[in-house]
Write an enzyme that holds these catalytic residues in place. Sequence first.
Site, PDB file in Angstrom:
ATOM      1  N   ARG A 190      37.266  53.514  47.781  1.00 18.86           N
ATOM      2  CA  ARG A 190      37.328  53.788  46.341  1.00 18.86           C
ATOM      3  C   ARG A 190      35.939  54.168  45.810  1.00 18.86           C
ATOM      4  NH1 ARG A 190      39.602  49.090  43.150  1.00 18.86           N
ATOM      5  NH2 ARG A 190      41.646  49.824  43.765  1.00 18.86           N
ATOM      6  N   ASP A 221      45.893  46.828  50.252  1.00 18.20           N
ATOM      7  CA  ASP A 221      44.507  46.771  49.764  1.00 18.20           C
ATOM      8  C   ASP A 221      43.878  48.158  50.014  1.00 18.20           C
ATOM      9  OD1 ASP A 221      42.475  44.091  49.391  1.00 18.20           O
ATOM     10  OD2 ASP A 221      41.517  46.000  49.864  1.00 18.20           O
ATOM     11  N   TYR A 235      51.091  45.915  38.812  1.00 16.79           N
ATOM     12  CA  TYR A 235      49.873  46.319  38.087  1.00 16.79           C
ATOM     13  C   TYR A 235      49.719  47.836  38.117  1.00 16.79           C
ATOM     14  CZ  TYR A 235      44.863  46.312  36.842  1.00 16.79           C
ATOM     15  OH  TYR A 235      43.641  46.528  36.244  1.00 16.79           O
ATOM     16  N   ASP A 236      49.771  48.411  39.330  1.00 18.96           N
ATOM     17  CA  ASP A 236      49.506  49.851  39.480  1.00 18.96           C
ATOM     18  C   ASP A 236      50.538  50.683  38.716  1.00 18.96           C
ATOM     19  OD1 ASP A 236      47.920  48.605  41.336  1.00 18.96           O
ATOM     20  OD2 ASP A 236      48.442  49.913  43.009  1.00 18.96           O
ATOM     21  N   GLU A 237      51.812  50.359  38.951  1.00 21.03           N
ATOM     22  CA  GLU A 237      52.870  51.155  38.313  1.00 21.03           C
ATOM     23  C   GLU A 237      52.961  50.842  36.817  1.00 21.03           C
ATOM     24  OE1 GLU A 237      53.828  53.654  39.706  1.00 21.03           O
ATOM     25  OE2 GLU A 237      54.715  53.373  41.677  1.00 21.03           O
ATOM     26  N   TYR A 266      38.010  39.635  53.268  1.00 19.98           N
ATOM     27  CA  TYR A 266      39.398  39.922  53.649  1.00 19.98           C
ATOM     28  C   TYR A 266      39.409  41.147  54.549  1.00 19.98           C
ATOM     29  CZ  TYR A 266      40.390  36.913  49.582  1.00 19.98           C
ATOM     30  OH  TYR A 266      40.425  35.883  48.662  1.00 19.98           O
ATOM     31  N   GLY A 267      40.087  41.027  55.707  1.00 18.47           N
ATOM     32  CA  GLY A 267      40.085  42.119  56.679  1.00 18.47           C
ATOM     33  C   GLY A 267      38.746  42.139  57.402  1.00 18.47           C
ATOM     34  N   ASP A 268      38.355  43.322  57.913  1.00 15.39           N
ATOM     35  CA  ASP A 268      37.085  43.394  58.653  1.00 15.39           C
ATOM     36  C   ASP A 268      35.908  43.771  57.753  1.00 15.39           C
ATOM     37  OD1 ASP A 268      37.464  46.071  58.155  1.00 15.39           O
ATOM     38  OD2 ASP A 268      37.705  46.662  60.251  1.00 15.39           O
TER      39      ASP A 268
HETATM   40  P1  NAD Z   1      40.488  39.679  32.178  1.00 17.43           P
HETATM   41  O1  NAD Z   1      41.604  39.060  32.927  1.00 17.43           O
HETATM   42  O2  NAD Z   1      39.207  38.941  32.066  1.00 17.43           O
HETATM   43  O3  NAD Z   1      40.943  40.075  30.710  1.00 17.43           O
HETATM   44  C1  NAD Z   1      42.264  40.336  30.336  1.00 17.43           C
HETATM   45  C2  NAD Z   1      42.516  39.646  29.003  1.00 17.43           C
HETATM   46  O4  NAD Z   1      43.847  39.963  28.559  1.00 17.43           O
HETATM   47  C3  NAD Z   1      42.447  38.125  29.103  1.00 17.43           C
HETATM   48  O5  NAD Z   1      41.705  37.618  28.028  1.00 17.43           O
HETATM   49  C4  NAD Z   1      43.911  37.690  29.026  1.00 17.43           C
HETATM   50  O6  NAD Z   1      44.070  36.369  28.505  1.00 17.43           O
HETATM   51  C5  NAD Z   1      44.492  38.762  28.131  1.00 17.43           C
HETATM   52  N1  NAD Z   1      45.947  38.964  28.281  1.00 17.43           N
HETATM   53  C6  NAD Z   1      46.648  39.102  29.431  1.00 17.43           C
HETATM   54  N2  NAD Z   1      47.943  39.308  29.179  1.00 17.43           N
HETATM   55  C7  NAD Z   1      48.064  39.316  27.814  1.00 17.43           C
HETATM   56  C8  NAD Z   1      49.162  39.473  26.922  1.00 17.43           C
HETATM   57  N3  NAD Z   1      50.406  39.674  27.389  1.00 17.43           N
HETATM   58  N4  NAD Z   1      48.930  39.409  25.591  1.00 17.43           N
HETATM   59  C9  NAD Z   1      47.681  39.185  25.117  1.00 17.43           C
HETATM   60  N5  NAD Z   1      46.612  39.027  25.903  1.00 17.43           N
HETATM   61  C10 NAD Z   1      46.796  39.091  27.250  1.00 17.43           C
HETATM   62  O7  NAD Z   1      40.248  41.104  32.879  1.00 17.43           O
HETATM   63  P2  NAD Z   1      39.173  42.241  32.594  1.00 17.43           P
HETATM   64  O8  NAD Z   1      38.474  42.505  33.875  1.00 17.43           O
HETATM   65  O9  NAD Z   1      38.385  41.950  31.383  1.00 17.43           O
HETATM   66  O10 NAD Z   1      40.124  43.482  32.325  1.00 17.43           O
HETATM   67  C11 NAD Z   1      40.398  43.940  31.009  1.00 17.43           C
HETATM   68  C12 NAD Z   1      41.205  45.236  31.061  1.00 17.43           C
HETATM   69  O11 NAD Z   1      40.492  46.226  31.822  1.00 17.43           O
HETATM   70  C13 NAD Z   1      42.571  45.062  31.742  1.00 17.43           C
HETATM   71  O12 NAD Z   1      43.521  45.827  31.061  1.00 17.43           O
HETATM   72  C14 NAD Z   1      42.339  45.625  33.124  1.00 17.43           C
HETATM   73  O13 NAD Z   1      43.516  46.154  33.679  1.00 17.43           O
HETATM   74  C15 NAD Z   1      41.307  46.721  32.861  1.00 17.43           C
HETATM   75  N6  NAD Z   1      40.512  46.997  34.074  1.00 17.43           N
HETATM   76  C16 NAD Z   1      39.525  46.151  34.473  1.00 17.43           C
HETATM   77  C17 NAD Z   1      38.810  46.431  35.630  1.00 17.43           C
HETATM   78  C18 NAD Z   1      37.684  45.569  36.105  1.00 17.43           C
HETATM   79  O14 NAD Z   1      37.070  45.885  37.138  1.00 17.43           O
HETATM   80  N7  NAD Z   1      37.305  44.506  35.437  1.00 17.43           N
HETATM   81  C19 NAD Z   1      39.130  47.573  36.387  1.00 17.43           C
HETATM   82  C20 NAD Z   1      40.173  48.384  35.956  1.00 17.43           C
HETATM   83  C21 NAD Z   1      40.852  48.107  34.784  1.00 17.43           C
HETATM   84  N1  UDP Z   2      37.925  40.745  48.754  1.00 23.04           N
HETATM   85  C1  UDP Z   2      37.324  40.015  49.772  1.00 23.04           C
HETATM   86  N2  UDP Z   2      37.114  38.679  49.561  1.00 23.04           N
HETATM   87  C2  UDP Z   2      37.449  38.057  48.401  1.00 23.04           C
HETATM   88  C3  UDP Z   2      38.036  38.810  47.361  1.00 23.04           C
HETATM   89  C4  UDP Z   2      38.266  40.161  47.580  1.00 23.04           C
HETATM   90  O1  UDP Z   2      36.989  40.548  50.846  1.00 23.04           O
HETATM   91  O2  UDP Z   2      37.211  36.837  48.293  1.00 23.04           O
HETATM   92  C5  UDP Z   2      38.137  42.203  48.986  1.00 23.04           C
HETATM   93  C6  UDP Z   2      39.520  42.695  48.633  1.00 23.04           C
HETATM   94  O3  UDP Z   2      40.397  42.549  49.735  1.00 23.04           O
HETATM   95  C7  UDP Z   2      39.243  44.158  48.311  1.00 23.04           C
HETATM   96  C8  UDP Z   2      37.839  44.131  47.700  1.00 23.04           C
HETATM   97  O4  UDP Z   2      37.247  42.903  48.126  1.00 23.04           O
HETATM   98  O5  UDP Z   2      39.218  44.939  49.474  1.00 23.04           O
HETATM   99  C9  UDP Z   2      37.844  44.177  46.172  1.00 23.04           C
HETATM  100  O6  UDP Z   2      38.735  43.194  45.722  1.00 23.04           O
HETATM  101  P1  UDP Z   2      38.950  42.826  44.193  1.00 23.04           P
HETATM  102  O7  UDP Z   2      40.077  41.846  44.132  1.00 23.04           O
HETATM  103  O8  UDP Z   2      37.660  42.462  43.572  1.00 23.04           O
HETATM  104  O9  UDP Z   2      39.372  44.200  43.506  1.00 23.04           O
HETATM  105  P2  UDP Z   2      40.364  45.392  43.908  1.00 23.04           P
HETATM  106  O10 UDP Z   2      40.976  45.145  45.251  1.00 23.04           O
HETATM  107  O11 UDP Z   2      41.367  45.396  42.828  1.00 23.04           O
HETATM  108  O12 UDP Z   2      39.480  46.572  43.942  1.00 23.04           O
END
Ligand code: NAD
Ligand code: UDP
Length: 313
Positions: free
Chosen positions: A275, A271, A144-146, A203-205
């Site tokens: 942030r 993790d 995801y990150d990369e 998750y964690g402390d």
């Molecule tokens: P989500 O999983 O609800 O939405 C992602 C959507 O993309 C889904 O509808 C899924 O079916 C569709 N999808 C996945 N792979 C696909 C593909 N190969 N082709 C077509 N459709 C595909 O997640 P979200 O939280 O709504 O996130 C939307 C976007 O925002 C993502 O790109 C995510 O990386 C980015 N984002 C979200 C957050 C957050 O906190 N929600 C944070 C950072 C970035």
């Molecule tokens: N987390 C948790 N319990 C859960 C799900 C997530 O403690 O049931 C923690 C997770 O380890 C992370 C933080 O909550 O430290 C945010 O997690 P999330 O998956 O929502 O997003 P991201 O880690 O991508 O910020």
Amino acid sequence: MEKILVTGGAGFIGSHLCEKLLNEGNRVICLDNFFTGSIENVKHLIPNPNFELVEHDIVDFYDVKVDRIYNFACPASPVHYQYDSVKTFKTSVLGILNMLELARHNNARILQASTSEVYGDPKVHPQVETYWGNVNPNGIRSCYDEGKRAAETLMCDYHRQYNTDIRIIRIFNTYGPKMAENDGRVVSNFIVQALKGEDITIYGDGSQTRSFCYVDDLVDGIVRMMNCEGFNGPVNLGNNAERPISDFANVIVELTGTKSKIVYKPLPSDDPTQRRPDLTLAKEKLGWQPKTELKEGILKTIEYFRERLSAVK
Ligand code: NAD
Ligand code: UDP
């Protein structure tokens, strides 16, 4: 009226975005492969003649005439993006390549949903856009990150090489109605666990921190960035009220009134420990800052999940 493509439009953020763009009088093509998204999220939009729903995977070639592209297709929860990590990387990299080609041939503006994850486990706090991050290139979050970092690279190279009109936003943890019940992220997990009377799993402390943004605030920022002239980003969008996850669990217990116990589970590797977005640039360039207090947004989200859970009983 503009013709706008929203990839990932049936997902959590994408479905809110489609609705806002339609309300502003645009034509919207919502494209999704329904991996984590759901038709439920957009079914109320289907009767609108300006709305079109297309089942398609952005890893595959796609052609249509459009003015603007919002690229949101990608699973966003660690549970879902790690389910098929190779596919996640393809979605980020091959997907954005397809969308950039589409933008280039249409002379369309394209906005990429990047993420705070490009900062990895950040050593600079709060995170500013000029920070290059601290990212493990081969860990369980790397797909995801990369992938998202590579997508930013491609966006900037298309801009430099072909003058493609790009916008990059880096989204920090966002929550709200229409998150999937099985999404696996902390907000939906804690609320669903609390409403079902199940154990709340930290998750964690619980000392790791996050800052949570309500979806309506985020979507407002997204559209402002797309409409902004003379600024390509990247720009952070999120909320800067930072709190430990243990504190967040207590907020959910208090607001749901649950009798659930809080339990501790192992912390997944890589993790991020802290942030929080620096939002100076968003304020300066977009006149944007989040408005919704955590309590207000969480109460709306609890209400959403309460209705969903009672509907499936
Ligand atoms: P989500 O999983 O609800 O939405 C992602 C959507 O993309 C889904 O509808 C899924 O079916 C569709 N999808 C996945 N792979 C696909 C593909 N190969 N082709 C077509 N459709 C595909 O997640 P979200 O939280 O709504 O996130 C939307 C976007 O925002 C993502 O790109 C995510 O990386 C980015 N984002 C979200 C957050 C957050 O906190 N929600 C944070 C950072 C970035
Ligand atoms: N987390 C948790 N319990 C859960 C799900 C997530 O403690 O049931 C923690 C997770 O380890 C992370 C933080 O909550 O430290 C945010 O997690 P999330 O998956 O929502 O997003 P991201 O880690 O991508 O910020």
